[in-house]
Design an enzyme around this catalytic site. Sequence first.
Site, PDB file in Angstrom:
ATOM      1  N   GLU A 320      -4.126   1.928   8.352  1.00 32.76           N
ATOM      2  CA  GLU A 320      -3.916   1.900   6.895  1.00 32.76           C
ATOM      3  C   GLU A 320      -2.480   2.321   6.557  1.00 32.76           C
ATOM      4  O   GLU A 320      -1.837   1.722   5.699  1.00 32.76           O
ATOM      5  CB  GLU A 320      -4.910   2.828   6.184  1.00 32.76           C
ATOM      6  N   TRP A 352      -3.422 -18.670 -17.143  1.00 29.80           N
ATOM      7  CA  TRP A 352      -4.093 -17.404 -17.441  1.00 29.80           C
ATOM      8  C   TRP A 352      -4.596 -17.422 -18.875  1.00 29.80           C
ATOM      9  O   TRP A 352      -4.051 -18.127 -19.735  1.00 29.80           O
ATOM     10  CB  TRP A 352      -3.135 -16.232 -17.233  1.00 29.80           C
ATOM     11  N   TRP A 428      -1.891  -6.108  -5.379  1.00 28.64           N
ATOM     12  CA  TRP A 428      -2.244  -7.044  -6.463  1.00 28.64           C
ATOM     13  C   TRP A 428      -2.234  -8.483  -5.965  1.00 28.64           C
ATOM     14  O   TRP A 428      -3.100  -9.280  -6.302  1.00 28.64           O
ATOM     15  CB  TRP A 428      -1.326  -6.853  -7.673  1.00 28.64           C
TER      16      TRP A 428
HETATM   17  P1  FAD Z   1      -5.620   6.694   2.792  1.00 23.05           P
HETATM   18  O1  FAD Z   1      -6.814   5.811   2.871  1.00 23.05           O
HETATM   19  O2  FAD Z   1      -5.757   8.072   3.283  1.00 23.05           O
HETATM   20  O3  FAD Z   1      -4.453   5.934   3.575  1.00 23.05           O
HETATM   21  C1  FAD Z   1      -3.293   6.630   4.046  1.00 23.05           C
HETATM   22  C2  FAD Z   1      -2.038   5.986   3.554  1.00 23.05           C
HETATM   23  O4  FAD Z   1      -1.944   4.649   4.050  1.00 23.05           O
HETATM   24  C3  FAD Z   1      -1.944   5.844   2.051  1.00 23.05           C
HETATM   25  O5  FAD Z   1      -1.522   7.037   1.452  1.00 23.05           O
HETATM   26  C4  FAD Z   1      -0.946   4.697   1.893  1.00 23.05           C
HETATM   27  O6  FAD Z   1       0.373   5.151   2.023  1.00 23.05           O
HETATM   28  C5  FAD Z   1      -1.276   3.814   3.084  1.00 23.05           C
HETATM   29  N1  FAD Z   1      -2.194   2.755   2.655  1.00 23.05           N
HETATM   30  C6  FAD Z   1      -3.538   2.748   2.710  1.00 23.05           C
HETATM   31  N2  FAD Z   1      -4.021   1.571   2.254  1.00 23.05           N
HETATM   32  C7  FAD Z   1      -2.960   0.838   1.892  1.00 23.05           C
HETATM   33  C8  FAD Z   1      -2.790  -0.471   1.338  1.00 23.05           C
HETATM   34  N3  FAD Z   1      -3.837  -1.270   1.089  1.00 23.05           N
HETATM   35  N4  FAD Z   1      -1.540  -0.905   1.071  1.00 23.05           N
HETATM   36  C9  FAD Z   1      -0.461  -0.126   1.334  1.00 23.05           C
HETATM   37  N5  FAD Z   1      -0.560   1.121   1.862  1.00 23.05           N
HETATM   38  C10 FAD Z   1      -1.784   1.584   2.135  1.00 23.05           C
HETATM   39  N6  FAD Z   1      -0.705   2.398  -2.636  1.00 23.05           N
HETATM   40  C11 FAD Z   1       0.348   3.129  -3.035  1.00 23.05           C
HETATM   41  O7  FAD Z   1       0.768   4.045  -2.321  1.00 23.05           O
HETATM   42  N7  FAD Z   1       0.958   2.853  -4.235  1.00 23.05           N
HETATM   43  C12 FAD Z   1       0.546   1.861  -5.061  1.00 23.05           C
HETATM   44  O8  FAD Z   1       1.137   1.634  -6.119  1.00 23.05           O
HETATM   45  C13 FAD Z   1      -0.596   1.106  -4.668  1.00 23.05           C
HETATM   46  N8  FAD Z   1      -1.091   0.141  -5.474  1.00 23.05           N
HETATM   47  C14 FAD Z   1      -2.180  -0.587  -5.062  1.00 23.05           C
HETATM   48  C15 FAD Z   1      -2.675  -1.622  -5.882  1.00 23.05           C
HETATM   49  C16 FAD Z   1      -3.781  -2.382  -5.489  1.00 23.05           C
HETATM   50  C17 FAD Z   1      -4.294  -3.481  -6.388  1.00 23.05           C
HETATM   51  C18 FAD Z   1      -4.396  -2.108  -4.258  1.00 23.05           C
HETATM   52  C19 FAD Z   1      -5.592  -2.909  -3.812  1.00 23.05           C
HETATM   53  C20 FAD Z   1      -3.924  -1.101  -3.426  1.00 23.05           C
HETATM   54  C21 FAD Z   1      -2.812  -0.330  -3.813  1.00 23.05           C
HETATM   55  N9  FAD Z   1      -2.300   0.708  -3.000  1.00 23.05           N
HETATM   56  C22 FAD Z   1      -1.207   1.418  -3.403  1.00 23.05           C
HETATM   57  C23 FAD Z   1      -2.858   0.958  -1.670  1.00 23.05           C
HETATM   58  C24 FAD Z   1      -3.978   2.026  -1.579  1.00 23.05           C
HETATM   59  O9  FAD Z   1      -4.938   1.794  -2.564  1.00 23.05           O
HETATM   60  C25 FAD Z   1      -3.471   3.461  -1.703  1.00 23.05           C
HETATM   61  O10 FAD Z   1      -2.376   3.654  -0.837  1.00 23.05           O
HETATM   62  C26 FAD Z   1      -4.551   4.468  -1.325  1.00 23.05           C
HETATM   63  O11 FAD Z   1      -5.660   4.322  -2.163  1.00 23.05           O
HETATM   64  C27 FAD Z   1      -4.009   5.874  -1.424  1.00 23.05           C
HETATM   65  O12 FAD Z   1      -4.984   6.832  -1.157  1.00 23.05           O
HETATM   66  P2  FAD Z   1      -4.914   7.726   0.155  1.00 23.05           P
HETATM   67  O13 FAD Z   1      -3.575   8.333   0.293  1.00 23.05           O
HETATM   68  O14 FAD Z   1      -6.078   8.653   0.116  1.00 23.05           O
HETATM   69  O15 FAD Z   1      -5.102   6.629   1.283  1.00 23.05           O
END
Ligand code: FAD
Length: 518
Positions: A320, A352, A428
């Site tokens: 992730e 849209w 997105w």
């Molecule tokens: P954990 O599950 O603990 O993951 C650890 C780290 O891995 C996260 O902190 C993040 O840095 C990275 N990570 C995990 N999943 C993703 C992913 N799908 N894409 C990129 N990095 C990821 N993340 C952001 O940091 N900023 C945003 O603006 C953002 N916008 C998002 C918008 C959408 C529509 C979606 C679907 C996802 C988005 N994410 C974003 C990715 C993800 O949702 C978040 O990083 C995550 O929920 C953060 O929670 P966590 O630190 O507990 O994640």
Amino acid sequence: LRPMEELVRMQREYSEAINKVPDGDAMVHWFKSDLRCSDNKALSLASARAQEAGVPLIAVYLVSPQDFEAHITAPIRVDFILRTLKVLQDDLSKLDIPLYIETVDKRKQLPNRLMELMDEWGANHLFANLEYEVDELRRERGIIKSLADKGKSFQVVHDTCVVAPGELKSGSGNQYAVYTPWYRSWVAHIHNNLDLLELFDSPAKNPAKTRATLKHLFGCDIPSAPKGKTLTAEETKRFHAMWPCGEHEARKRLDKFCDERIGEYDDKRNIPSHAGTSNISVHLAAGTISARTCVRVARDRNKSKKLDGGLQGIQTWVSEVAWRDFYRHVMVRWPQVCMNKPFKPEFANVEWVYNEDHFKAWCEGKTGYPIVDAAMRQLNHTGYMHNRCRMVVASFLSKDLLLDWRKGERYFMENLIDGDVPSNSGGWGWSAGVGVDPQPYFRIFNPLRQSERFDPDGDYIRKWVPELKGLTNKEIHEPYGRGAGDKAKKNGYPKPVVEHAAARNRALAAYKAATTSD
Ligand code: FAD
């Protein structure tokens, strides 16, 4: 040439001249979104160079309100950054390094102001970590040139990704557009270059005691949030309690997660009512921790030293963190994805629907779809939303409501504490079916199925949608369709704004029309 390639070309062009630049009276590190002392590549380089030259190290942070506007930074995030600056300033000052902070009105004045400050301090060398957004890459290119013309040097280095963008190429020699093969190559690259996970030493104490003439640089005031980016007193109290800031908090959070929860990450990460994820994104976005440290600490907890071996929870979590690298690599190769353009150009043609009532209902968490509403209210109350829910609400906005995904993308940036341009536009793009994702546009989340699968007992919905608290586990996912309409109505919970099956067909038709139009 793409902005990153142009920058590399310029670094090459000026490398000889830069190597000859004399030490000067001080070294300067420019902080941007790397607000930490430890494991900070450019800061370590600046410190080592200062040590070698026997001159003091000065850190600088220039705030431009326009910078916060350019990335549509949420007030909660602005507040987090400003609070973090205070912690950073205190930490640096214990190392006898001043953090000079100044507000610059216009974004475009920033390079000139940096150069004036360097002249004032007699500094010839500037160090910073790279940011990969187009404007930032262009700005850094300009600074390399202007400083080189003045006989000075600007070293701007890769730090924010574990593997630098451009390092990984598919069999055909191009940047991967699909995550899975890219990830295999990311893992193999790290295994072959384990120094990528090495810690960059924290800066040594200021090698030459800060001169009396520079003492005034210590203890600068932390600026207030610019107009339009301020919090109310109630929000300040709430958010400060929820989101402690600074690199020590970041490290504490990472260690606690790795000690207590990473083992069950694979099983629990998709359950939004469960604290199964790390919540480290806010710190990665502010740069109070590095992605390198995250991967290294997780790997150290594993029995296997292979990133794709050992405990499944650790493997999944590392994969992730890798997504964050992936979206940066994609942005560097295809900068348009972070400039309001879909990766798949045909989807620029989707017609849209412009329904402001529906958009308002989505923003406020009043769509009549409980899982969507719970998620939007979590975002509005905390500045954060669980990843599974981010996918659900993004799919709902772009498919069920057929609203332009860019409106949702923007709303996220306006409200997220972890708002990060490449991850947000990547998420997105993925959810709206217009991004780097091999899945066809006709993968449309069914909000009811998502709700039943990932919030089976309705705990997440009950927490955020109090109007539905008294409903049974079965009723709560779809109050009006499962005989609880009277109760929901009595408590003021709205009916669904669209009917999913019909909305799905409308979206399929609109996306299909876009792919077949001239
Ligand atoms: P954990 O599950 O603990 O993951 C650890 C780290 O891995 C996260 O902190 C993040 O840095 C990275 N990570 C995990 N999943 C993703 C992913 N799908 N894409 C990129 N990095 C990821 N993340 C952001 O940091 N900023 C945003 O603006 C953002 N916008 C998002 C918008 C959408 C529509 C979606 C679907 C996802 C988005 N994410 C974003 C990715 C993800 O949702 C978040 O990083 C995550 O929920 C953060 O929670 P966590 O630190 O507990 O994640």
